[in-house]
Structures are given as C-alpha cells and as structure tokens.
Design a protein around this motif. Structure first.
Motif, PDB file in Angstrom:
ATOM      1  N   MET A 170       0.827  -1.186   0.000  1.00 56.14           N
ATOM      2  CA  MET A 170       0.000   0.000   0.000  1.00 56.14           C
ATOM      3  C   MET A 170       0.873   1.251   0.000  1.00 56.14           C
ATOM      4  SD  MET A 170      -2.999  -0.967   2.773  1.00 56.14           S
ATOM      5  CE  MET A 170      -1.850  -1.441   4.101  1.00 56.14           C
ATOM      6  N   PRO A 171       0.308   2.409  -0.353  1.00 58.58           N
ATOM      7  CA  PRO A 171       1.090   3.650  -0.299  1.00 58.58           C
ATOM      8  C   PRO A 171       1.587   3.999   1.091  1.00 58.58           C
ATOM      9  CG  PRO A 171      -0.884   3.947  -1.627  1.00 58.58           C
ATOM     10  CD  PRO A 171      -1.004   2.607  -0.970  1.00 58.58           C
ATOM     11  N   GLU A 172       0.893   3.499   2.131  1.00 59.98           N
ATOM     12  CA  GLU A 172       1.310   3.765   3.503  1.00 59.98           C
ATOM     13  C   GLU A 172       0.904   2.578   4.373  1.00 59.98           C
ATOM     14  OE1 GLU A 172      -0.729   7.376   4.294  1.00 59.98           O
ATOM     15  OE2 GLU A 172      -2.718   6.475   4.286  1.00 59.98           O
ATOM     16  N   PRO A 173       1.610   2.353   5.477  1.00 63.72           N
ATOM     17  CA  PRO A 173       1.250   1.234   6.349  1.00 63.72           C
ATOM     18  C   PRO A 173      -0.030   1.520   7.120  1.00 63.72           C
ATOM     19  CG  PRO A 173       2.996   2.523   7.355  1.00 63.72           C
ATOM     20  CD  PRO A 173       2.782   3.105   5.988  1.00 63.72           C
ATOM     21  N   ARG A 174      -0.737   0.471   7.484  1.00 64.35           N
ATOM     22  CA  ARG A 174      -1.974   0.630   8.267  1.00 64.35           C
ATOM     23  C   ARG A 174      -2.188  -0.585   9.157  1.00 64.35           C
ATOM     24  NH1 ARG A 174      -6.677   4.065   5.481  1.00 64.35           N
ATOM     25  NH2 ARG A 174      -5.478   5.094   3.841  1.00 64.35           N
ATOM     26  N   ILE A 175      -2.699  -0.304  10.343  1.00 69.00           N
ATOM     27  CA  ILE A 175      -3.311  -1.329  11.166  1.00 69.00           C
ATOM     28  C   ILE A 175      -4.792  -0.986  11.252  1.00 69.00           C
ATOM     29  CG2 ILE A 175      -2.975  -0.174  13.422  1.00 69.00           C
ATOM     30  CD1 ILE A 175      -2.175  -2.996  14.495  1.00 69.00           C
ATOM     31  N   MET A 176      -5.636  -1.975  11.269  1.00 65.69           N
ATOM     32  CA  MET A 176      -7.103  -1.816  11.280  1.00 65.69           C
ATOM     33  C   MET A 176      -7.655  -1.178  10.017  1.00 65.69           C
ATOM     34  SD  MET A 176      -7.488  -0.451  15.224  1.00 65.69           S
ATOM     35  CE  MET A 176      -6.372   0.926  14.898  1.00 65.69           C
ATOM     36  N   PRO A 177      -7.084  -1.438   8.830  1.00 68.58           N
ATOM     37  CA  PRO A 177      -7.717  -0.914   7.613  1.00 68.58           C
ATOM     38  C   PRO A 177      -9.013  -1.659   7.323  1.00 68.58           C
ATOM     39  CG  PRO A 177      -5.984  -2.424   7.011  1.00 68.58           C
ATOM     40  CD  PRO A 177      -5.928  -2.302   8.519  1.00 68.58           C
ATOM     41  N   GLU A 178      -9.906  -1.007   6.619  1.00 70.41           N
ATOM     42  CA  GLU A 178     -11.160  -1.640   6.198  1.00 70.41           C
ATOM     43  C   GLU A 178     -11.185  -1.704   4.678  1.00 70.41           C
ATOM     44  OE1 GLU A 178     -14.404  -1.349   8.507  1.00 70.41           O
ATOM     45  OE2 GLU A 178     -13.549  -0.087  10.061  1.00 70.41           O
ATOM     46  N   LEU A 179     -11.408  -2.890   4.139  1.00 66.50           N
ATOM     47  CA  LEU A 179     -11.450  -3.096   2.699  1.00 66.50           C
ATOM     48  C   LEU A 179     -12.912  -3.159   2.258  1.00 66.50           C
ATOM     49  CD1 LEU A 179      -8.479  -3.729   3.341  1.00 66.50           C
ATOM     50  CD2 LEU A 179      -8.607  -5.596   1.687  1.00 66.50           C
ATOM     51  N   ILE A 180     -13.333  -2.156   1.501  1.00 69.03           N
ATOM     52  CA  ILE A 180     -14.721  -2.034   1.090  1.00 69.03           C
ATOM     53  C   ILE A 180     -14.824  -2.301  -0.412  1.00 69.03           C
ATOM     54  CG2 ILE A 180     -16.767  -0.556   1.056  1.00 69.03           C
ATOM     55  CD1 ILE A 180     -15.705  -1.073   3.875  1.00 69.03           C
ATOM     56  N   LEU A 181     -15.565  -3.339  -0.783  1.00 68.31           N
ATOM     57  CA  LEU A 181     -15.803  -3.619  -2.192  1.00 68.31           C
ATOM     58  C   LEU A 181     -16.758  -2.587  -2.776  1.00 68.31           C
ATOM     59  CD1 LEU A 181     -16.341  -7.494  -2.140  1.00 68.31           C
ATOM     60  CD2 LEU A 181     -14.372  -6.286  -3.084  1.00 68.31           C
ATOM     61  N   LEU A 182     -16.449  -2.105  -3.976  1.00 74.02           N
ATOM     62  CA  LEU A 182     -17.347  -1.240  -4.719  1.00 74.02           C
ATOM     63  C   LEU A 182     -18.111  -2.065  -5.749  1.00 74.02           C
ATOM     64  CD1 LEU A 182     -15.040   1.854  -5.394  1.00 74.02           C
ATOM     65  CD2 LEU A 182     -16.721   1.552  -3.557  1.00 74.02           C
ATOM     66  N   PRO A 183     -19.278  -1.607  -6.193  1.00 76.98           N
ATOM     67  CA  PRO A 183     -20.019  -2.362  -7.201  1.00 76.98           C
ATOM     68  C   PRO A 183     -19.241  -2.562  -8.499  1.00 76.98           C
ATOM     69  CG  PRO A 183     -21.442  -0.727  -6.173  1.00 76.98           C
ATOM     70  CD  PRO A 183     -20.055  -0.452  -5.688  1.00 76.98           C
ATOM     71  N   ASP A 184     -18.295  -1.659  -8.798  1.00 70.70           N
ATOM     72  CA  ASP A 184     -17.533  -1.793 -10.041  1.00 70.70           C
ATOM     73  C   ASP A 184     -16.342  -2.728  -9.918  1.00 70.70           C
ATOM     74  OD1 ASP A 184     -15.558  -0.326  -8.721  1.00 70.70           O
ATOM     75  OD2 ASP A 184     -15.926   1.529  -9.824  1.00 70.70           O
ATOM     76  N   GLY A 185     -16.194  -3.394  -8.772  1.00 72.83           N
ATOM     77  CA  GLY A 185     -15.171  -4.418  -8.608  1.00 72.83           C
ATOM     78  C   GLY A 185     -13.881  -3.944  -7.978  1.00 72.83           C
ATOM     79  N   ARG A 186     -13.743  -2.636  -7.758  1.00 71.26           N
ATOM     80  CA  ARG A 186     -12.550  -2.132  -7.098  1.00 71.26           C
ATOM     81  C   ARG A 186     -12.701  -2.183  -5.577  1.00 71.26           C
ATOM     82  NH1 ARG A 186     -11.703   3.522 -10.150  1.00 71.26           N
ATOM     83  NH2 ARG A 186     -13.973   3.577  -9.769  1.00 71.26           N
ATOM     84  N   VAL A 187     -11.607  -1.953  -4.881  1.00 74.01           N
ATOM     85  CA  VAL A 187     -11.582  -2.023  -3.420  1.00 74.01           C
ATOM     86  C   VAL A 187     -11.127  -0.669  -2.886  1.00 74.01           C
ATOM     87  CG1 VAL A 187     -10.634  -3.207  -1.403  1.00 74.01           C
ATOM     88  CG2 VAL A 187     -10.963  -4.470  -3.554  1.00 74.01           C
ATOM     89  N   THR A 188     -11.899  -0.136  -1.939  1.00 70.16           N
ATOM     90  CA  THR A 188     -11.499   1.097  -1.261  1.00 70.16           C
ATOM     91  C   THR A 188     -10.998   0.746   0.130  1.00 70.16           C
ATOM     92  OG1 THR A 188     -13.216   2.298  -2.456  1.00 70.16           O
ATOM     93  CG2 THR A 188     -12.208   3.415  -0.601  1.00 70.16           C
ATOM     94  N   ILE A 189      -9.823   1.238   0.478  1.00 64.02           N
ATOM     95  CA  ILE A 189      -9.217   0.974   1.794  1.00 64.02           C
ATOM     96  C   ILE A 189      -9.354   2.248   2.631  1.00 64.02           C
ATOM     97  CG2 ILE A 189      -7.139   0.266   3.022  1.00 64.02           C
ATOM     98  CD1 ILE A 189      -6.191  -1.019   0.377  1.00 64.02           C
ATOM     99  N   VAL A 190     -10.028   2.141   3.769  1.00 63.95           N
ATOM    100  CA  VAL A 190     -10.301   3.304   4.615  1.00 63.95           C
ATOM    101  C   VAL A 190      -9.960   2.984   6.068  1.00 63.95           C
ATOM    102  CG1 VAL A 190     -12.143   4.157   3.098  1.00 63.95           C
ATOM    103  CG2 VAL A 190     -12.717   2.611   4.984  1.00 63.95           C
ATOM    104  N   ASN A 191      -9.870   4.064   6.864  1.00 62.48           N
ATOM    105  CA  ASN A 191      -9.744   3.977   8.321  1.00 62.48           C
ATOM    106  C   ASN A 191      -8.400   3.385   8.765  1.00 62.48           C
ATOM    107  OD1 ASN A 191     -12.334   4.978   8.260  1.00 62.48           O
ATOM    108  ND2 ASN A 191     -13.304   3.189   9.159  1.00 62.48           N
ATOM    109  N   GLY A 192      -8.198   3.351  10.079  1.00 61.78           N
ATOM    110  CA  GLY A 192      -7.014   2.746  10.656  1.00 61.78           C
ATOM    111  C   GLY A 192      -5.938   3.747  11.037  1.00 61.78           C
TER     112      GLY A 192
END
Length: 562
Positions: A328-350
């Motif tokens: 990833m562009p930066e390290p994370r603990i507790m990231p959340e991987l959210i699937l989008l309807p278009d098949g991509r993944v958004t990584i948020v939080n942490g």
C-alpha cells in the motif's frame, strides 16, 4: 487435490457486461460530514435499503432509551438520523451475520465495565444471541432472551460466517486472563461432529494463539471455508470438521488479526473468472504476539505497522504459486477493505502506528494504543497491472481519525459510510475522543446519471431468471448485474462481505435485462443481497432482496434445547 468444482456457464454473444471489463466512471471523489450516530459505531451493518444498525459497548453515550443510556441504534441512511435500539446484553466486541430468512444474528460480547445504572439494566454479553429482523416502519427492535437461546460457549472477539445452508458459524475466542476458548459453534445450533449444540474444538484456533481475535472467515465456492488468523491460514471443511489444507503462512512475519489487525476481502466472483475465489489481506503488524510483549506498558503506540497487501487465488495452481505480495502507499493497522459495485476495493480507516486496542501501550495517546491516523483512503484496482493497482490521487482526506473501534460499509446508494472510533474505556473528549460524526465517501460514479430498474422479486432463487425493466443510456457499451453482501463490520473485519456478478442479457431495444440467479448456494449463500445494475461503470441504487427462497436455516430442535 481438487479444491472446488469447475462451474461451466454458457454465454451467448448477446450477453452484456462484466465488472472484469474494468470500465470505471470518470469524475471526482467527495467526502461529506453529515449526521450523528448517537452511539459510537463499534459494529455496523446495513439492514435495509434505508437503514443501518450500529452497535457499541455499554458506555455513557448521548443517545438515551427507556430512561438509560443506549448502546445500539438504527441509522436512517436517508435522513441521517438515529433511533435507539434495545439489546439487553453488552454487545461489546461481538460479531454478526445475516441468516437465510433475512434475520440478523448478533452474538458475543462482554460484561459491563463502566459505573452507573448500566450494570442494572444490562447483562453480560459473552454468551448472548440477539436477533433482529429488519423493518421499514421503525417498529423493529433487537430480541434476546437467554432463557430461550444463548451460545454454548463464551465468546469475546469472535467472527462469524453465513454458510451455504443459510445458518451462521461462529468462531472463537474469549481472551481474558488465563481463559481462552478455541472453539466454534453454529446458529441455529447443529447436532454435528459429536456435539449436539455445544462448541466444537478448533485445532487451528488453538494453533494460532495468541493474536487471533476476529479470525478472517470466507465461504468458498466449493462449500469449504477460508480461515486466517495471526500468521496462519487454512482451507476447512465445516461439514466434516477436517482441515483440508494448511496454506502458506502470511509472508514476512506479518500478523493479520486483532490486536494486530489487517483488513481482508474476497475479491469479486464473476462468470468470467469461473467464480474462482481470490482472497486479499492488507495491513497488520510484525509486532510479536508473545505474551511477554503484551504486559501493560510494553507495547508502543509508535510501533511500526505493515504496508503489505497479499493476494492468493484459492485453487490448486494459485495455492502452488503462493501469496502475491504488494504494498500500500502507507502502512496501516485496522484498515477496512470495502468492495465497490464496479469491482474495485477502497481501503479506509485505521492508523499508521501502534496496535489495535487501548490502555496497554506504555506511551498511549490518551488511552489509545495507536497513533498517526490514516486519513486518506486508498483505491485498489485488482485488474490493473502489478505496481499500478494502488492510488490515492483525487481521494479526499478526512479530518476525523478513525482509529480503534471504528467502522465503514458500502450503502445501497453505493456511497461509503465511515463511522465510529473510540479507543477509550468510556466516552472521552480528549485526543482520539469518542467519535459520533458520520462521513459519506462518494466515488465518482455518484456524479453521473444513475441507471434505474424495476421488476425485482422479493426472493430470487438459484439458476432462476428474472426480467428487469431498465432505464439506461441507449449508447451503453457495458451492462452488468452484481449482487452484494455489504457484511457486518467490526475491528476492520467485514463478516460475509461478498460481490458476485450474475449472468445477464440485454434486449435488443435496451429496455429489458434478463438476469440469471447465482449458480449455487456456495457461490452466494442464501440470504440478503443488494442488486446493482452497472452501466459503463455507473451503478444503480442497490435494491434489497433475498437470494434463495427466504426460508429459515435448518433447525435442530434437540440441539437448540441444549
């Protein structure tokens, strides 16, 4: 060894669309603060087209109910207001899954640790089973009665997964001084593996101690489970109680379950990839899980976390190839991987440093055991070439730290809800305070004219067909249908999150779309789903139905009465 059957699907030249075609809508991302959760969003699940359930631990939240503090609420996704819900036990660090009939089962929790009247009105949640049947009129509430139904084991930090028979399987793990319970059980209870409604020992959970809170569980297209915890992973046959295969360890010594939490998701299953499962796990920490390192005052809130993302295709060839490692562009603990309807993944939080928890680090920030919040989401395109899959370009940066006990979920209008954060014993106002503000992260497709459709039935059975009336651009090049389970989110783990593309065919005049249901209950287990029609990367609103017949899961009365 063959791990899952090959699914053969016949296509005609008139079959349109695929999220694998990787067509994405242009435009700008946006982030808006609006709404107040009333209780801190430790656990979060969308329960209808217009509502989401928020569960917290018992603490002095501003929302009140029946003369006392509330620790659960229903959020209206349209008005962005809340009403209190009324569990009778402490939902602190429990789990949740939906059953085949649409009922959500919340399980596990803990005792009350704050002072005040909460001890009187709230029971210990360690063995609790709570049921919630969603409604649209605001009259539904959480039902629980431990004289009628409770778990066979005590469970704090458990995970759950909906199975292909529509029941839920609950894994792990109470972690208290000198007490662990490396077992699993089912709801409704089953007479299985010589245990008539009582917990079944898991060698894997025992092997993966110590840092194996909230293990990662995924139902695979062959009916087996992918299970990962700590630095370990396996394929497990829940029907025979056999470990089919111990998979290669998580690379580079990275721990991936709480309190060294990574995020994970099953990447979309599509006819084009033959419904071949591929798991993705991002973040975590290389901090040792040796108990000597977890004495109060020893861990540091500045402990480096991991930027590692790994993928594995879960077939013979993919397992032989091992984990594909990315960063990833930066390290994370507790990231959340959210699937989008278009098949991509958004990584948020942490957070970028520390561990998942509070009150343990020697240099805690307030009570927080982590620091340096990760405020800018990451977008991941699984179809892009290696080295080009991650980007933060154009994604908005939040001013709200979403640290320990924060959550996120996709919503039916295809925006992402960000909520929670409370690395504290009780409600606090100091740095890394208890967070009630809600944020709404909107991908670029939200700017476009959205396709619409009608004609969706209440239930949609396997291999059946339905014809939708659609209103789409006549110049559309790529039309597809995706069903999604948004999951039950807590501690960076999204129980049951799933995206499955269905076979669909557009009529010659572009006004009707014939859709075929999922091939089997192992591709998409019976239960709630949200149906999106995508046109050139722009999704419709996701309308809710039940996949399958809507029947309740198998009920073993003898096991239930144990």
């Amino acid at each position: 060894m063959k791990l899952f059957p090959v699914f053969h699907t016949l296509f005609s030249s008139a079959v349109f669309g695929s999220i694998a075609a990787a067509q994405y809508a242009s435009g700008q991302w946006s982030l808006v603060q609006e709404g107040h959760s009333g209780v801190s969003a430790l656990e979060l699940a969308v329960v209808s087209e217009t509502t989401a359930m928020i569960l917290d631990k018992v603490e002095h939240n501003p929302l009140q109910t029946e003369g006392h503090i509330a620790w659960a609420a229903e959020l209206n996704l349209v008005t962005r207001t809340v009403r209190p819900l009324n569990p009778t036990s402490n939902t602190w660090c429990g789990t949740g899954s939906f059953l085949s009939n649409g009922t959500m089962v919340s399980s596990g929790g803990h005792r009350v640790v704050i002072t005040g009247n909460a001890e009187v009105i709230c029971r210990n949640g360690l063995a609790a089973i709570r049921l919630f049947t969603p409604c649209e009129d605001g009259d539904c509430d959480i039902f629980e009665n431990d004289d009628v139904r409770r778990m066979g084991g005590l469970r704090w930090y458990p995970s759950s997964v909906r199975l292909d028979d529509g029941s839920a399987m609950i894994w792990g793990i109470i972690d208290m001084p000198n007490i662990t319970d490396p077992t699993f059980e089912f709801y409704p209870p089953k007479n299985i593996h010589g245990q008539n409604g009582t917990p079944v020992f898991s060698q894997f959970l025992n092997d993966s101690l110590n840092a194996n809170h909230f293990p990662i569980l995924t139902l695979l297209p062959d009916g087996n489970l992918f299970v990962a915890a700590n630095t370990m992973a396996m394929i497990f046959d829940w029907k025979t109680n056999q470990e089919i295969m111990r998979l290669p360890d998580i690379p580079n010594g990275v721990h991936i379950s709480s309190p060294l939490s990574a995020g994970a998701t099953l990447l979309p299953l599509t006819p084009e990839n033959n419904y071949t499962p591929e798991i993705m796990i991002c973040g975590g920490s290389t901090y040792s899980d040796d108990l000597a390192n977890w004495v109060i005052g020893v861990p540091s809130s500045q402990q480096p976390t991991s930027d590692q993302c790994i993928r594995m295709v879960l077939n013979e060839e993919g397992i032989a190839n091992g984990w594909e490692v990315e960063h990833m562009p930066e390290p994370r603990i507790m990231p959340e991987l959210i699937l989008l309807p278009d098949g991509r993944v958004t990584i948020v939080n942490g957070a970028k440093t520390g561990i998942a928890g509070y009150g343990v680090a020697g240099d805690e920030i307030g009570e927080s055991d982590c620091d340096n919040p990760a405020l800018t989401p990451v977008l991941y395109n699984p179809h892009a070439p290696a080295g080009e899959r991650f980007t933060q370009d154009g994604l908005p940066t939040s001013e709200i730290p979403r640290m320990y006990h924060s959550t996120a979920t996709l919503t039916p209008n295809a925006s992402i809800l960000l909520a929670g954060s409370n690395p504290n014993t009780d409600v606090e106002t100091r740095r890394y305070h208890t967070e009630y503000r809600l944020e709404w992260l909107s991908p670029p497709y939200m700017e476009h004219t959205r396709p619409t459709y009608t004609g969706l039935p209440v239930t949609f059975d396997y291999n059946s067909t339905v014809t939708l009336d659609v209103d789409i651009d006549r110049d559309a090049q790529n039309v597809s249908v995706v069903i999604m389970d948004f999951g039950f989110a807590t501690h960076g783990v999204h129980m049951d999150q799933r995206s499955v593309e269905l076979v669909s065919e557009l009529s010659n005049d572009g006004t009707q779309l014939t859709v075929t249901g999922p091939p089997s209950p192992t591709i998409y287990p019976p239960g709630p789903t949200y149906v999106f029609v995508l046109v050139d990367g722009v999704p419709s609103f996701g309308h809710k139905i039940l996949i399958g017949t809507g029947a309740q899961p198998p009920l073993d009365e003898g096991a239930l009465n144990k």
